[in-house]
Design an enzyme around this catalytic site. Structure first.
Site, PDB file in Angstrom:
ATOM      1  N   HIS A 287       8.296   8.477  25.717  1.00 20.85           N
ATOM      2  CA  HIS A 287       8.586   7.097  26.151  1.00 20.85           C
ATOM      3  C   HIS A 287       9.290   6.298  25.057  1.00 20.85           C
ATOM      4  O   HIS A 287       9.117   6.562  23.873  1.00 20.85           O
ATOM      5  CB  HIS A 287       7.330   6.385  26.670  1.00 20.85           C
ATOM      6  CG  HIS A 287       6.326   5.948  25.648  1.00 20.85           C
ATOM      7  ND1 HIS A 287       5.051   6.463  25.574  1.00 20.85           N
ATOM      8  CD2 HIS A 287       6.391   4.995  24.683  1.00 20.85           C
ATOM      9  CE1 HIS A 287       4.394   5.863  24.604  1.00 20.85           C
ATOM     10  NE2 HIS A 287       5.171   4.966  24.042  1.00 20.85           N
TER      11      HIS A 287
ATOM     12  N   ASP B 286       8.535  -4.944  23.442  1.00 23.20           N
ATOM     13  CA  ASP B 286       7.419  -4.998  24.395  1.00 23.20           C
ATOM     14  C   ASP B 286       6.239  -5.798  23.844  1.00 23.20           C
ATOM     15  O   ASP B 286       6.192  -6.137  22.665  1.00 23.20           O
ATOM     16  CB  ASP B 286       6.974  -3.573  24.768  1.00 23.20           C
ATOM     17  CG  ASP B 286       6.877  -2.639  23.548  1.00 23.20           C
ATOM     18  OD1 ASP B 286       6.806  -3.138  22.415  1.00 23.20           O
ATOM     19  OD2 ASP B 286       6.875  -1.417  23.752  1.00 23.20           O
TER      20      ASP B 286
ATOM     21  N   GLU C  80       7.357   4.568  30.351  1.00 24.40           N
ATOM     22  CA  GLU C  80       6.667   5.853  30.439  1.00 24.40           C
ATOM     23  C   GLU C  80       7.483   6.836  31.286  1.00 24.40           C
ATOM     24  O   GLU C  80       8.402   6.427  32.004  1.00 24.40           O
ATOM     25  CB  GLU C  80       5.283   5.641  31.072  1.00 24.40           C
ATOM     26  CG  GLU C  80       4.355   4.738  30.259  1.00 24.40           C
ATOM     27  CD  GLU C  80       3.768   5.429  29.016  1.00 24.40           C
ATOM     28  OE1 GLU C  80       4.304   6.467  28.583  1.00 24.40           O
ATOM     29  OE2 GLU C  80       2.767   4.909  28.493  1.00 24.40           O
TER      30      GLU C  80
ATOM     31  N   ASP D  74       5.006  11.465  24.633  1.00 27.32           N
ATOM     32  CA  ASP D  74       5.469  11.888  25.966  1.00 27.32           C
ATOM     33  C   ASP D  74       6.939  11.518  26.202  1.00 27.32           C
ATOM     34  O   ASP D  74       7.435  11.607  27.320  1.00 27.32           O
ATOM     35  CB  ASP D  74       4.581  11.282  27.068  1.00 27.32           C
ATOM     36  CG  ASP D  74       4.567   9.754  27.041  1.00 27.32           C
ATOM     37  OD1 ASP D  74       5.315   9.160  26.222  1.00 27.32           O
ATOM     38  OD2 ASP D  74       3.810   9.144  27.825  1.00 27.32           O
TER      39      ASP D  74
END
Ligand code: GLP
Length: 262
Positions: free
Chosen positions: A138, A67, A143, A136
């Site tokens: 991801h 990314d 996400e 979380d």
């Protein structure tokens, strides 16, 4: 999934680096998928050591990063381009043209995403994808509630991710870009092997949900339960919420010698 619990991040990272090194030795033109964040730093340090001290050769290796932030030029110190140059590429003999990251300043984002997917295909696909994990759950910047079939695309960072990553931007969340280009979960799943690293207690819940919870877009990393060769290298803190930790230790302790490093 194979769960490898180690006493600390150093030993877990050494094992993960050994696995990558073995792949590069066996397949000198291997295609590696790479990650950023704090977690892979020790693996990169160990790969640099193996290159310097043991001649591990990266001259034919190709890399694709997961990314990049939208809006940051490759020269921006917080860009993932800069991170990779600083923490890995400049220390290895990898030709710069063999290293790929999404272009954060692309004028046409969907076109850039399609070109990235095409470049991965043209390279023959990713042999081994290195991953961290967000608190979380991801992976990349996929996400929670990301499509489990998603491809490389634009994503909006979750508020928690913006806050977690503010530490790289002088602690100022307002400086953290809101958007990124990330490989999709479908893209990640196509890697022939996946190595996920997680260290520290802030990852413990996400790891327990990833390994022992249901497969759910709510915890994107849980989709790795569907991957045929996914290895998770954890320190004790990241593994602290696993209900079957003793079982994972038992499996590892009883691993046949021929399977070591596999
Ligand atoms: C970032 C990255 C992920 C990384 C995660 C965890 O948002 N896009 O690739 O795995 O957050 O980061 P860290 O390793 O710093 O905890």
């Amino acid at each position: 999934m194979e769960i490898i619990l180690q006493p600390d991040a150093e030993s877990a990272s050494r094992l993960a680096a050994r696995l990558i090194a073995r792949l590069v030795r066996e397949k000198p033109d291997a295609v590696l998928g790479l990650a950023t964040g704090g977690t892979p730093l020790l693996v990169y340090r160990e790969l640099i050591r193996l290159h310097r001290e043991e001649g591990l050769d990266f001259s034919r290796v190709t890399t694709f990063n997961l990314d990049e932030y939208i809006g940051l030029a490759p020269e921006h110190p917080q860009s993932y381009h800069a991170y990779m140059r600083e923490h890995l590429f400049r220390h290895l003999n990898i030709p710069p043209e063999n290293t790929h990251l999404p272009e954060g300043l692309a004028a046409d984002v969907p076109k850039e995403c399609e070109a990235y997917e095409q470049a991965i295909r043209a390279a023959g696909g990713i042999d081994l994808q290195l991953l961290g994990i967000g608190a979380d759950g991801h992976i990349g910047f996929n996400e929670p509630t990301s499509s489990l079939a998603s491809r490389t695309r634009i994503k909006t960072l979750a508020r928690r991710t913006v806050e977690d990553n503010a530490r790289f931007f002088d602690g100022d969340a307002s400086k953290v870009p809101r958007h990124c280009i990330t490989m999709g979960i479908g893209t990640i799943l196509e890697a022939r092997r996946v190595v996920l690293l997680a260290f520290g207690k802030s990852k413990a819940l996400a790891i327990a949900e990833t390994v022992e919870g249901p497969v759910s877009a709510n915890v994107p990393a849980s989709v790795l339960q569907h991957h045929p060769v996914a290895k998770l290298f954890l320190d004790e803190e990241a593994g602290a919420e696993l209900r079957r930790a003793d079982y994972y230790r038992w499996i590892y302790a009883n691993k046949p010698a021929w399977q070591q490093d596999a």
